[in-house]
Design a protein around this motif. Structure first.
Motif, short mmCIF file in Angstrom:
data_model
loop_
_atom_site.label_atom_id
_atom_site.label_comp_id
_atom_site.label_asym_id
_atom_site.label_seq_id
_atom_site.Cartn_x
_atom_site.Cartn_y
_atom_site.Cartn_z
N LEU A 8 2.82 -1.77 4.44
CA LEU A 8 2.76 -0.45 3.98
C LEU A 8 4.28 0.12 3.45
O LEU A 8 5.45 -0.59 4.09
CB LEU A 8 2.42 0.40 5.24
N GLU A 9 4.38 0.93 2.33
CA GLU A 9 5.46 1.40 2.10
C GLU A 9 6.04 2.49 2.88
O GLU A 9 5.19 3.22 3.72
CB GLU A 9 5.15 2.05 0.55
N GLY B 270 2.90 7.16 11.42
CA GLY B 270 3.52 6.65 12.56
C GLY B 270 3.18 5.00 12.44
O GLY B 270 3.01 4.53 13.55
N GLU B 271 3.44 4.42 11.37
CA GLU B 271 3.43 2.81 11.42
C GLU B 271 4.68 2.53 10.86
O GLU B 271 5.70 3.36 10.49
CB GLU B 271 2.23 2.56 10.37
N ILE B 272 4.94 1.19 10.64
CA ILE B 272 6.21 0.56 9.98
C ILE B 272 6.06 0.19 8.71
O ILE B 272 4.90 -0.25 8.32
CB ILE B 272 6.55 -0.74 11.08
N GLY B 273 7.12 0.52 8.08
CA GLY B 273 6.96 0.00 6.58
C GLY B 273 8.27 -0.45 5.98
O GLY B 273 9.23 -0.56 6.49
N LYS B 274 8.28 -0.84 4.60
CA LYS B 274 9.17 -1.45 3.99
C LYS B 274 9.60 -0.23 2.64
O LYS B 274 8.64 0.13 2.00
CB LYS B 274 8.97 -2.60 3.19
N ILE C 260 0.93 -1.40 0.01
CA ILE C 260 0.06 0.00 -0.03
C ILE C 260 0.82 1.04 0.03
O ILE C 260 1.93 1.30 0.65
CB ILE C 260 -0.93 0.02 1.37
N VAL C 261 0.73 2.05 -0.86
CA VAL C 261 1.00 3.55 -0.84
C VAL C 261 0.19 4.76 -0.83
O VAL C 261 -1.07 4.58 -1.45
CB VAL C 261 2.03 3.86 -2.36
#
Ligand SMILES: NC(=O)c1ccc[n+]([C@@H]2O[C@H](COP(=O)([O-])OP(=O)(O)OC[C@H]3O[C@@H](n4cnc5c(N)ncnc54)[C@H](O)[C@@H]3O)[C@@H](O)[C@H]2O)c1
Ligand SMILES: Nc1ncnc2c1ncn2[C@@H]1O[C@H](COP(=O)(O)OP(=O)(O)OP(=O)(O)O)[C@@H](O)[C@H]1O
Length: 289
Positions: free
Chosen positions: A47-48, A56-60, A18-19
């Motif tokens: 999540l990107e 404020g989430e964790i992404g890649k 998701i972006v």
């Protein structure tokens, strides 16, 4: 009867990237809602990273994410979807647009339709549409456009002269504010605003459309996709704008060449999506609704 070209269905739907639209921290709840809807069906959401930082989430990192997912969802408007499609093609990943933008011509779904669409996805009731993308080159710089490459005058007080060659042969000189080279998918964007033709998205062609030409004989032209087109600004500098998102300088006497890219972008759509209905709904085309 018209048989619409489409790509192979997805082999599996286990992980989705998701972006989110940039600078929109208010999308946090929308993201969590989307995640919940997919989790109910045991589908994992990744999540990107920039989107994740924004809420404020964790992404890649985008490239890492692309190696793990089966398709990507862009949440925002056409600009967000363009930004994703222009990179996702490198990984052959389809992109689904959830519209939270203003116009949302390219985006397929409203958030309220997502729950139903997930059911369709699970029974393979969707289509993946191939979209031609174009590749520009100036010296050693290469770039990709989903919509358009615009050659725009830099000097606001005077006209820009652009000489143009097709397959190395001169075919026109343009005088005006610049010109747009667009894909069929991009024909409904800037090209449409300056009087260029609407070209059905699955057509294999380029469109070359002058911007404010100072001449009664300059017209938009549609040329086959296998042509290589080359432009030069002999007397001025110009700005090259790629999908409204990337900018390059074209120096006096330098060439920009444009041709179809080897790769294609892929858009994930509802089976029922119809280009003319979208034209009618979003741009008030014809009298369909
Ligand atoms: N005068 C104009 O119409 C004008 C001027 C500059 C750029 N643009 C277009 O904006 C595009 C970038 O879009 P953005 O959303 O990032 O910028 P943006 O937010 O400035 O939007 C331009 C408008 O074009 C719409 N749009 C974008 N791609 C479209 C498409 N393929 N078909 C129909 N409508 C489309 C968008 O929804 C938006 O309403 C560029 O590729 C260029 O074509 C248009
Ligand atoms: N990856 C990106 N790179 C550069 N600019 C981007 C990117 N994603 C979005 N933008 C820009 O952010 C702005 C807003 O995004 P977006 O177009 O998604 O929303 P909108 O303008 O509300 O919707 P719409 O374009 O459908 O009217 C646009 O000008 C767009 O070009």
């Amino acid at each position: 009867m018209r048989v619409e070209r489409s790509c192979k269905q997805l082999e599996k739907i286990e992980n989705i990237g998701i972006v989110l639209k940039p600078d929109s921290p208010e999308l946090k709840n929308t993201f969590l809602d989307i995640k919940k809807l997919f989790s109910k069906n045991s589908i994992n959401i990744i999540l990107e990273k920039k989107s994740a930082n924004m809420i404020g989430e964790i992404g890649k990192d985008f490239d890492e994410l692309c190696k793990e997912v089966d398709f990507i969802i862009s949440v925002g408007g056409d600009g967000t979807l363009l930004g994703v499609a222009r990179k996702a093609f490198l990984y052959d990943l389809p992109v689904l647009g959830i519209n939270l933008g203003t116009l949302g011509f390219l985006t397929d779904l409203n958030f309220d339709d997502l729950e139903e669409f997930i059911k369709d996805l699970l029974v393979k009731d969707y289509k993946i549409s191939p979209r031609m993308i174009i590749e520009g080159k100036i010296e050693d710089k290469n770039f990709i456009a989903f919509n358009d490459i615009v050659i725009s005058r830099k000097n606001l007080s005077s006209m820009l002269e652009i000489s143009a060659k097709i397959d190395k042969k001169p075919f026109n000189k343009y005088f005006g504010d610049g010109l747009i080279v667009c894909t069929p998918s991009g024909s409904t964007a800037y090209n449409l605003s300056v009087g260029g033709p609407i070209v059905y998205p699955l057509t294999n062609a380029f469109i070359i459309t002058p911007i404010a030409p100072h001449s009664l004989t300059q017209r938009p032209i549609v040329v086959p996709a296998d042509f290589e087109i080359e432009f030069k600004v002999p007397y001025d500098e110009a700005t090259i704008i790629v999908d409204g998102q990337e900018f390059y300088e074209l120096k006096k006497g330098e060439f920009i060449s444009i041709r179809i890219a080897k790769e294609q972008a892929k858009m994930l759509h509802r089976t029922s999506r119809d280009f003319f209905e979208v034209l009618s709904e979003k741009l008030r085309w014809g009298n369909l609704t």
